[in-house]
Motif scaffolding. Structure first.
Motif, PDB file in Angstrom:
ATOM      1  N   ALA A  72     -11.467  -3.539  28.163  1.00 44.76           N
ATOM      2  CA  ALA A  72     -11.050  -2.729  27.014  1.00 44.76           C
ATOM      3  C   ALA A  72     -10.101  -3.534  26.124  1.00 44.76           C
ATOM      4  O   ALA A  72      -9.298  -4.326  26.615  1.00 44.76           O
ATOM      5  CB  ALA A  72     -10.378  -1.452  27.495  1.00 44.76           C
ATOM      6  N   TRP A  73     -10.212  -3.306  24.816  1.00 49.61           N
ATOM      7  CA  TRP A  73      -9.354  -4.026  23.865  1.00 49.61           C
ATOM      8  C   TRP A  73      -8.788  -3.040  22.862  1.00 49.61           C
ATOM      9  O   TRP A  73      -9.524  -2.259  22.260  1.00 49.61           O
ATOM     10  CB  TRP A  73     -10.145  -5.123  23.153  1.00 49.61           C
ATOM     11  N   LYS A  74      -7.469  -3.085  22.684  1.00 56.10           N
ATOM     12  CA  LYS A  74      -6.776  -2.163  21.786  1.00 56.10           C
ATOM     13  C   LYS A  74      -6.374  -2.866  20.497  1.00 56.10           C
ATOM     14  O   LYS A  74      -5.874  -3.994  20.518  1.00 56.10           O
ATOM     15  CB  LYS A  74      -5.531  -1.600  22.467  1.00 56.10           C
ATOM     16  N   VAL A  75      -6.574  -2.198  19.359  1.00 61.17           N
ATOM     17  CA  VAL A  75      -6.118  -2.699  18.068  1.00 61.17           C
ATOM     18  C   VAL A  75      -5.267  -1.617  17.407  1.00 61.17           C
ATOM     19  O   VAL A  75      -5.242  -0.472  17.838  1.00 61.17           O
ATOM     20  CB  VAL A  75      -7.302  -3.092  17.147  1.00 61.17           C
ATOM     21  N   GLY A  76      -4.588  -1.985  16.321  1.00 60.43           N
ATOM     22  CA  GLY A  76      -3.750  -1.015  15.617  1.00 60.43           C
ATOM     23  C   GLY A  76      -2.397  -0.850  16.277  1.00 60.43           C
ATOM     24  O   GLY A  76      -1.871  -1.765  16.907  1.00 60.43           O
ATOM     25  N   GLY A  77      -1.819   0.350  16.119  1.00 65.80           N
ATOM     26  CA  GLY A  77      -0.490   0.610  16.669  1.00 65.80           C
ATOM     27  C   GLY A  77       0.617  -0.116  15.933  1.00 65.80           C
ATOM     28  O   GLY A  77       1.726  -0.278  16.461  1.00 65.80           O
ATOM     29  N   GLU A  78       0.359  -0.536  14.699  1.00 61.18           N
ATOM     30  CA  GLU A  78       1.333  -1.341  13.958  1.00 61.18           C
ATOM     31  C   GLU A  78       2.414  -0.482  13.308  1.00 61.18           C
ATOM     32  O   GLU A  78       2.158   0.641  12.873  1.00 61.18           O
ATOM     33  CB  GLU A  78       0.629  -2.189  12.895  1.00 61.18           C
ATOM     34  N   THR A  79       3.614  -1.040  13.227  1.00 62.44           N
ATOM     35  CA  THR A  79       4.750  -0.306  12.664  1.00 62.44           C
ATOM     36  C   THR A  79       5.465  -1.057  11.541  1.00 62.44           C
ATOM     37  O   THR A  79       6.350  -0.492  10.905  1.00 62.44           O
ATOM     38  CB  THR A  79       5.773  -0.001  13.767  1.00 62.44           C
ATOM     39  N   VAL A  80       5.101  -2.324  11.323  1.00 61.95           N
ATOM     40  CA  VAL A  80       5.772  -3.107  10.282  1.00 61.95           C
ATOM     41  C   VAL A  80       4.738  -3.807   9.399  1.00 61.95           C
ATOM     42  O   VAL A  80       3.639  -4.121   9.849  1.00 61.95           O
ATOM     43  CB  VAL A  80       6.731  -4.164  10.876  1.00 61.95           C
ATOM     44  N   LYS A  81       5.123  -4.044   8.152  1.00 63.00           N
ATOM     45  CA  LYS A  81       4.217  -4.738   7.232  1.00 63.00           C
ATOM     46  C   LYS A  81       4.208  -6.236   7.485  1.00 63.00           C
ATOM     47  O   LYS A  81       3.169  -6.889   7.358  1.00 63.00           O
ATOM     48  CB  LYS A  81       4.644  -4.485   5.775  1.00 63.00           C
ATOM     49  N   TYR A  82       5.368  -6.772   7.821  1.00 64.93           N
ATOM     50  CA  TYR A  82       5.504  -8.216   7.931  1.00 64.93           C
ATOM     51  C   TYR A  82       5.949  -8.593   9.341  1.00 64.93           C
ATOM     52  O   TYR A  82       6.820  -7.946   9.933  1.00 64.93           O
ATOM     53  CB  TYR A  82       6.509  -8.740   6.912  1.00 64.93           C
ATOM     54  N   ASN A 245      -7.072  -4.294   2.436  1.00 63.81           N
ATOM     55  CA  ASN A 245      -6.267  -4.274   3.661  1.00 63.81           C
ATOM     56  C   ASN A 245      -4.785  -4.117   3.351  1.00 63.81           C
ATOM     57  O   ASN A 245      -4.061  -3.371   4.022  1.00 63.81           O
ATOM     58  CB  ASN A 245      -6.480  -5.566   4.457  1.00 63.81           C
ATOM     59  N   ILE A 246      -4.330  -4.831   2.331  1.00 69.84           N
ATOM     60  CA  ILE A 246      -2.917  -4.752   1.942  1.00 69.84           C
ATOM     61  C   ILE A 246      -2.588  -3.355   1.437  1.00 69.84           C
ATOM     62  O   ILE A 246      -1.561  -2.765   1.807  1.00 69.84           O
ATOM     63  CB  ILE A 246      -2.600  -5.814   0.872  1.00 69.84           C
ATOM     64  N   ALA A 247      -3.465  -2.799   0.597  1.00 66.52           N
ATOM     65  CA  ALA A 247      -3.221  -1.460   0.044  1.00 66.52           C
ATOM     66  C   ALA A 247      -3.188  -0.404   1.148  1.00 66.52           C
ATOM     67  O   ALA A 247      -2.347   0.503   1.134  1.00 66.52           O
ATOM     68  CB  ALA A 247      -4.296  -1.129  -0.984  1.00 66.52           C
ATOM     69  N   ILE A 248      -4.101  -0.525   2.112  1.00 70.24           N
ATOM     70  CA  ILE A 248      -4.154   0.442   3.217  1.00 70.24           C
ATOM     71  C   ILE A 248      -2.887   0.343   4.064  1.00 70.24           C
ATOM     72  O   ILE A 248      -2.298   1.358   4.457  1.00 70.24           O
ATOM     73  CB  ILE A 248      -5.407   0.201   4.074  1.00 70.24           C
ATOM     74  N   ARG A 249      -2.462  -0.873   4.344  1.00 67.53           N
ATOM     75  CA  ARG A 249      -1.259  -1.047   5.174  1.00 67.53           C
ATOM     76  C   ARG A 249      -0.033  -0.475   4.470  1.00 67.53           C
ATOM     77  O   ARG A 249       0.818   0.176   5.097  1.00 67.53           O
ATOM     78  CB  ARG A 249      -1.049  -2.528   5.492  1.00 67.53           C
ATOM     79  N   ARG A 250       0.071  -0.699   3.174  1.00 67.94           N
ATOM     80  CA  ARG A 250       1.204  -0.151   2.428  1.00 67.94           C
ATOM     81  C   ARG A 250       1.173   1.374   2.421  1.00 67.94           C
ATOM     82  O   ARG A 250       2.206   2.032   2.565  1.00 67.94           O
ATOM     83  CB  ARG A 250       1.190  -0.687   0.990  1.00 67.94           C
ATOM     84  N   ALA A 251      -0.012   1.940   2.226  1.00 72.68           N
ATOM     85  CA  ALA A 251      -0.135   3.402   2.206  1.00 72.68           C
ATOM     86  C   ALA A 251       0.275   3.992   3.556  1.00 72.68           C
ATOM     87  O   ALA A 251       0.949   5.031   3.621  1.00 72.68           O
ATOM     88  CB  ALA A 251      -1.567   3.802   1.863  1.00 72.68           C
ATOM     89  N   ALA A 252      -0.128   3.339   4.638  1.00 78.84           N
ATOM     90  CA  ALA A 252       0.169   3.852   5.974  1.00 78.84           C
ATOM     91  C   ALA A 252       1.640   3.671   6.344  1.00 78.84           C
ATOM     92  O   ALA A 252       2.271   4.586   6.875  1.00 78.84           O
ATOM     93  CB  ALA A 252      -0.719   3.167   7.005  1.00 78.84           C
TER      94      ALA A 252
END
Length: 450
Positions: A72-82, A245-252
């Motif tokens: 199994a491989w997990k992606v996402g779960g991010e909390t910071v832009k940089y 990708n950048i726009a989605i990350r900023r929105a989230a």
């Protein structure tokens, strides 16, 4: 928006039982609000409060897992832009595209790569992760054959993709019991496929040509109560995909916009037929926030550089990769073999040990704990200096393994040789080694030939 410490405190049992490790429920609540504690440390929180807190404390970009067991491989779960703000969390999935237009031999080759390909680097095992199965022929029978073949051959994550909803549902039946994803979920088929994904436990992959279309599908996914999804911004060029990708990350992350709070999937395989250019695009997309990148091949010449790039990007910048302190045997050393000492920065170990192994000279490698710093950094910080190295060498147990008292140090810290000789004491000889790891093989061959 996340809850404040006081809001979280009101949902806790407020017994101050201390079983969470904190003196009061308020202190625990403050840690939860800061993301420095896990809710499961409180044994008495109610199920109702747990549901509210879990939703409120979910990362702005939710995590998604495909595959079974160890595969199994997990992606996402991010909390910071940089990355420098904290760290990126779950590494980008490396995915191979397989279709019902490919030859059986080609599919077999890529499946073998997916299942068997792995590399070890700085103590980490690097490998590709998922398969993207595409109904390129728009033929249900041949697509189901492909799905059954791949599903029966791997435990790694699978995404099934077809423009025909009936074909997707048939593919899902063939993958029953596995954790897989269905693609594409668009504004036209969203109501049907989201309900179906919820029913069978599949992960929907939303697709939209514009962010507005993508957000509309995302809203339906959130409204249905699904916690996992992937976002496909459309099979576009590299510039458009990175921008999205950048726009989605900023929105989230900035606006906490839940409909776009899922990892993205990008398709270098659809941007160009040139494998080298696909790899270049994939490297950029790993850097710029893609949760998964889909390639036309898992040839090691393509995947190895990407896996190393991914390892570097997803390494915590505040916590260097380290090796355990101790004695490492290379090329089956004996009592007359040379002894080298260096720091426990994992990359230092990886490079030095590889060159020692290439020399074919049996060697003892002493790895000293310098908190993960490289040689010069550790020397500058006073952690790889004579009065620290000497006690480590004496206590390491190396004197029980060799019948000589010669210690080779990195050439970059040649200036400590005299002081180290004095700290080690009578009978010891400090030998200045090479400055560059690439020179180690010649140095060792010349050294044992003396």
């Amino acid at each position: 928006m996340g809850l404040t410490g006081i809001q979280i405190y009101k949902l806790l049992p407020q017994t101050n039982c201390k079983e969470c490790g904190d003196p009061t429920c308020l202190a625990f609540a403050m840690k939860l609000a800061a993301g420095k504690a896990e809710l499961d440390k409180c044994p008495y929180v109610s199920e109702e409060s747990k549901a509210k807190l879990s939703e409120a404390s979910a990362p702005p970009i939710r995590d998604v897992t495909l595959g079974q067991g160890d595969a199994a491989w997990k992606v996402g779960g991010e909390t910071v832009k940089y990355r420098h703000e904290k760290t990126f969390v779950n590494p980008t999935a490396i995915v191979v595209a397989l279709s019902n237009e490919q030859s059986a031999d080609d599919v077999d080759t890529q499946l073998k790569y997916l299942n068997e390909q792995s590399f070890e680097r700085v103590g980490k095992i690097l490998a590709p992760n998922w398969a993207f199965l595409w109904d390129q022929k728009k033929d249900q029978a041949s697509f189901l054959d492909l799905v059954k073949k791949v599903g029966g051959a791997t435990e790694k994550g699978i995404i099934v993709s077809s423009e025909d909803v009936a074909t997707l549902k048939a593919a899902a039946e063939a993958l029953k019991g596995k954790k897989f994803a269905i693609h594409p979920v668009t504004k036209d088929n969203a109501d049907d496929l989201i309900a179906f994904a919820k029913e069978v436990g599949a992960v929907p992959v939303a697709q939209g040509d514009t962010l507005e279309d993508l957000a509309a599908v995302g809203e339906k996914i959130v409204a249905a109560g699904l916690k996992e999804a992937l976002l496909d911004t459309g099979w576009k060029g590299i510039r458009e995909t990175v921008t999205a990708n950048i726009a989605i990350r900023r929105a989230a992350l900035d606006k906490k916009f839940r409909p776009l709070g899922f990892p993205t999937i990008a398709f270098p395989c659809a941007m160009t037929q040139e494998v080298e250019l696909q790899a270049t695009y994939a490297a950029l997309l790993i850097d710029k926030y893609a949760g998964a990148v889909v390639l036309s091949t898992l040839d090691p010449a393509v995947t190895y550089p990407l896996l190393v790039n991914r390892l570097n990007i997803y390494t915590d910048p505040q916590r260097p990769m380290t090796m355990d302190q101790g004695i490492y045997e290379i090329n089956n050393p004996g009592p007359d073999s040379p002894v080298i000492v260096t720091t426990n920065f994992a990359l230092t170990y990886f490079v030095v040990s590889a060159e020692v192994e290439a020399s074919r000279v049996p060697t003892w490698l002493l790895i000293m704990d310098t908190e993960g710093m490289s040689v010069l950094t550790a020397w500058s910080a006073g952690k790889f200096v004579a009065d620290a190295i000497a006690p480590f060498v004496k206590k390491s147990g190396i004197t029980e393994k060799v019948n000589h008292r010669k210690l080779i140090i990195p050439g970059y810290v040649a200036q400590i040789s005299g002081e180290l000789q004095e700290e080690l004491g009578e009978g010891w000889e400090v030998v200045i080694g090479t400055r560059e790891a690439a020179d180690i093989p010649k140095f060792l061959k010349d050294y044992v030939g003396q």
